[in-house]
Design an enzyme around this catalytic site. Structure first.
Site, mmCIF file in Angstrom:
data_model
loop_
_atom_site.group_PDB
_atom_site.id
_atom_site.type_symbol
_atom_site.label_atom_id
_atom_site.label_comp_id
_atom_site.label_asym_id
_atom_site.label_seq_id
_atom_site.Cartn_x
_atom_site.Cartn_y
_atom_site.Cartn_z
ATOM 1 N N LYS A 19 59.488 31.429 11.961
ATOM 2 C CA LYS A 19 60.422 30.330 12.253
ATOM 3 C C LYS A 19 60.606 30.174 13.759
ATOM 4 C CE LYS A 19 64.934 30.807 10.904
ATOM 5 N NZ LYS A 19 65.884 30.543 11.993
ATOM 6 N N ARG A 24 59.676 26.859 18.548
ATOM 7 C CA ARG A 24 59.299 26.814 19.974
ATOM 8 C C ARG A 24 58.051 25.960 20.198
ATOM 9 N NH1 ARG A 24 62.426 31.011 19.364
ATOM 10 N NH2 ARG A 24 63.557 31.919 21.105
ATOM 11 N N ASP A 295 68.508 39.882 12.917
ATOM 12 C CA ASP A 295 68.416 39.059 11.704
ATOM 13 C C ASP A 295 68.231 39.898 10.441
ATOM 14 O OD1 ASP A 295 68.759 36.760 13.152
ATOM 15 O OD2 ASP A 295 66.620 36.374 13.391
ATOM 16 N N LYS A 322 76.721 34.011 13.643
ATOM 17 C CA LYS A 322 75.494 33.502 13.010
ATOM 18 C C LYS A 322 75.885 32.442 11.979
ATOM 19 C CE LYS A 322 72.677 36.077 15.335
ATOM 20 N NZ LYS A 322 71.814 35.469 16.344
ATOM 21 N N ARG A 326 78.429 37.377 9.678
ATOM 22 C CA ARG A 326 77.588 38.247 8.837
ATOM 23 C C ARG A 326 78.133 39.670 8.728
ATOM 24 N NH1 ARG A 326 71.542 36.019 10.487
ATOM 25 N NH2 ARG A 326 71.606 34.205 9.123
HETATM 26 C C1 S3P Z 1 66.329 33.451 17.461
HETATM 27 C C2 S3P Z 1 67.138 34.300 18.166
HETATM 28 C C3 S3P Z 1 68.229 35.066 17.564
HETATM 29 C C4 S3P Z 1 68.117 35.082 16.041
HETATM 30 C C5 S3P Z 1 67.759 33.748 15.457
HETATM 31 C C6 S3P Z 1 66.442 33.254 16.023
HETATM 32 C C7 S3P Z 1 65.301 32.725 18.212
HETATM 33 O O1 S3P Z 1 69.433 34.520 17.982
HETATM 34 O O2 S3P Z 1 69.299 35.568 15.457
HETATM 35 O O3 S3P Z 1 67.656 33.814 14.056
HETATM 36 O O4 S3P Z 1 64.376 32.151 17.597
HETATM 37 O O5 S3P Z 1 65.400 32.696 19.444
HETATM 38 P P1 S3P Z 1 70.017 34.788 19.465
HETATM 39 O O6 S3P Z 1 69.958 33.573 20.271
HETATM 40 O O7 S3P Z 1 71.433 35.204 19.260
HETATM 41 O O8 S3P Z 1 69.160 35.802 20.102
#
Ligand code: S3P
Length: 403
Positions: A19, A24, A295, A322, A326
Site C-alpha cells: 500500500k 507513493r 501497523d 491511527k 488502536r
Molecule cells: C505509512 C506510515 C505509517 C503507517 C501507515 C503507512 C506510510 O504512518 O502507520 O499505515 O505509508 O508512510 P506514520 O506516518 O505515522 O509513519
C-alpha cells in the site's frame, strides 16, 4: 463475520501489493514529467483513493493489462477525497504545496478526526499556505513559494517525512531530514528512482530541488498484510508466501527473534517466505522496533495473548492517532475475548495464554478487523468481527484466509 478457531492452517499465497509503495508511486507519477508505469499496483480502498486523487489533480491515468500508467507533470486546481487514507492526504499536501495550484483535500469521518497538525506545522515552516479546521482536514492548499528546511521530526512519521521531501522538490535550497527514530524509507528510495537529487548520509536525508521524471515501479507484496497469514502459520501450521517486499523487514527479524521458524528466499528487496509452526516466546517491543512494527502492533498484541508469559509493547503512542485509537480499541477487544491485557499510555502489558474468543468491534478500522479476526482464529472458542467490509482498505481478499 464469524470466525471459528483454526486447527490447521496450510497455504501457499501471494499477499496484496504494498500500500505504501503504490500510493507513493501514484503521487510521484503525478509530479513526474513523462510516463510512469506501476506494475502490480494495489487496488484497494486506500490505493484507489490515491489513484483517483492524482487523476482529479490533472494526471492522465490509465490501466493497461494490470499495470497503471500515469502521465504527470501538469497539476490543476481540484477538490479531492483521500477517503480513509492518511498517507494519501499527507503526501499530496506536501507534493502540492509548492506548485501553482489550489487544492482541497478531504477524507472520510475517520480521516477527518486524525490530527494533521504536525504535517501543517512542518509544511508551514517551509512557507506552505494550508488552511484547516483547527489542525484537522479538510485541508486547503494554496500553492506558495517554498524554501528548504532542516527538519528534525519531534515524533516519528514516514508520512510527514515524505510530505516534507516531496515539498522540498519544489522549494528553494536544500531540504534535510534528520530522524531520531527511523521510519520506513519508501519515499527516499522511490525519489531516487524518479531521478531526484537525494542521498542519505549518516542517517541524514539531503534533497535538492528538481523535477521528477517518469519511472517504472514494480510493487512487491505488502509485509504488513502478509503479517496475518504469517502469524496464523506460526501458530497453526504452514504457509509459503510469495514475493513480499523486504525493504521493511523488521517483522521477519522480530518474529525469528521470538522463536519463529521463517525461511527466506531473497531476491533483491523481495523474498519468498516459508513459515512453519513454532514455539514462540513472550516478548518486549519498544523504541525503534515499536515504530518499525507500528501497523502490526494490534496483531502482535493478539499474538501475545496466545503465548504463555508476559509480553510488553511500549513507545507506540502513535497508535492512538491511527484509523481508530488502536491502543484503547485493541485492549477493549482482547479483554472481551478473555485476555489479560493492561492498557498503557503508549502500549500494552499482556499476560498471555488465555484467549477464549468473542465478539470484536472493528471500529471501521481495517487493521483492527483483521487483527481481531486472527485473534478469534487463534482462540479456544472463536467469535465474530462486526465489520467485514473495512478490510478492503488494504487487503481486499483477506477473508479468503478463513475458507
Ligand atoms: C505509512 C506510515 C505509517 C503507517 C501507515 C503507512 C506510510 O504512518 O502507520 O499505515 O505509508 O508512510 P506514520 O506516518 O505515522 O509513519
Amino acid at each position: 463475520m464469524r470466525i471459528k478457531p483454526i486447527k490447521e492452517f496450510n497455504r501457499v499465497l501471494t499477499p496484496p501489493p504494498d500500500k505504501s509503495i503504490t500510493i507513493r508511486a501514484a503521487v510521484m507519477g503525478m509530479l513526474a514529467h513523462g510516463k510512469t508505469v506501476i506494475k502490480n499496483p494495489l487496488l484497494s480502498g486506500d490505493a484507489v483513493a490515491a489513484i483517483n486523487a492524482v487523476g482529479t489533480l490533472g494526471a492522465e491515468v490509465e490501466f493497461d493489462r494490470g499495470r497503471l500508467i500515469i502521465n504527470g507533470g501538469k497539476m490543476i486546481n481540484a477538490n479531492v477525497d483521500a477517503r480513509n487514507s492518511a498517507t494519501t492526504m499527507r503526501l499530496l499536501a506536501g507534493a502540492l504545496a509548492g506548485h501553482d495550484v489550489t487544492a482541497t483535500i478531504t477524507g472520510d469521518n475517520s480521516l477527518c478526526r486524525r490530527s494533521m497538525k504536525a504535517l501543517i506545522d512542518a509544511l508551514t515552516d517551509m512557507g506552505a499556505k494550508i488552511e484547516s479546521k483547527n489542525g484537522f482536514a479538510p485541508l486547503k492548499i494554496t500553492g506558495a513559494s517554498l524554501h528548504g528546511i532542516d527538519f528534525v521530526p519531534s515524533l516519528p512519521s514516514a508520512q510527514i517525512k515524505g510530505a516534507v521531501l516531496l515539498a522540498g522538490l519544489n522549494a528553494s535550497g536544500k531540504t534535510t531530514v534528520a530522524e531520531r527514530i527511523k521510519t520506513r524509507s519508501h519515499t527516499e528510495d522511490m525519489l531516487k528512482t524518479f531521478g531526484a537529487d537525494i542521498k542519505t548520509e549518516n542517517g541524514i536525508i539531503e534533497l535538492y530541488p528538481g523535477k521528477l521524471v517518469g519511472a517504472e515501479v514494480n510493487v512487491p507484496g505488502d509485509i504488513s498484510s502478509a503479517a496475518y497469514p504469517i502469524v496464523l502459520a506460526l501458530k497453526k501450521g504452514f504457509c509459503y508466501i510469495k514475493d513480499v517486499g523486504t525493504s521493511r523487514r523488521e517483522l521477519i527479524d522480530f518474529l525469528v527473534s521470538i522463536g519463529g521458524n521463517i525461511k527466506e528466499e531473497a531476491f533483491g528487496n523481495r523474498a519468498d517466505l516459508e513459515v512453519n509452526r513454532s514455539e514462540l516466546k513472550p516478548f518486549t517491543i519498544s523504541g525503534q522496533m515499536a515504530t518499525a512494527l507500528i501497523d502490526e502492533l494490534p496483531l502482535l498484541a493478539a499474538l501475545a495473548c496466545t503465548i504463555e508469559g508476559e509480553s510488553v509493547i511500549k513507545d507506540a503512542g502513535a497508535l492512538r492517532n491511527k484509523e481508530c485509537d488502536r491502543i484503547k480499541c485493541t485492549a477493549l477487544n482482547l479483554r472481551n475475548m478473555g485476555a489479560e491485557i493492561e492498557e498503557l499510555k503508549d502500549g500494552f502489558v499482556i499476560k498471555g495464554g488465555k484467549l477464549r474468543g468473542g465478539n470484536a468491534h472493528a471500529y471501521s478500522d481495517h487493521r483492527m478487523a483483521m487483527s481481531m479476526a486472527i485473534a478469534n482464529a487463534l482462540s479456544f472458542e472463536g467469535g465474530t468481527v462486526d465489520d467485514d467490509k473495512c478490510v478492503e482498505i488494504s487487503y481486499p481478499y483477506f477473508w479468503e484466509l478463513f475458507v
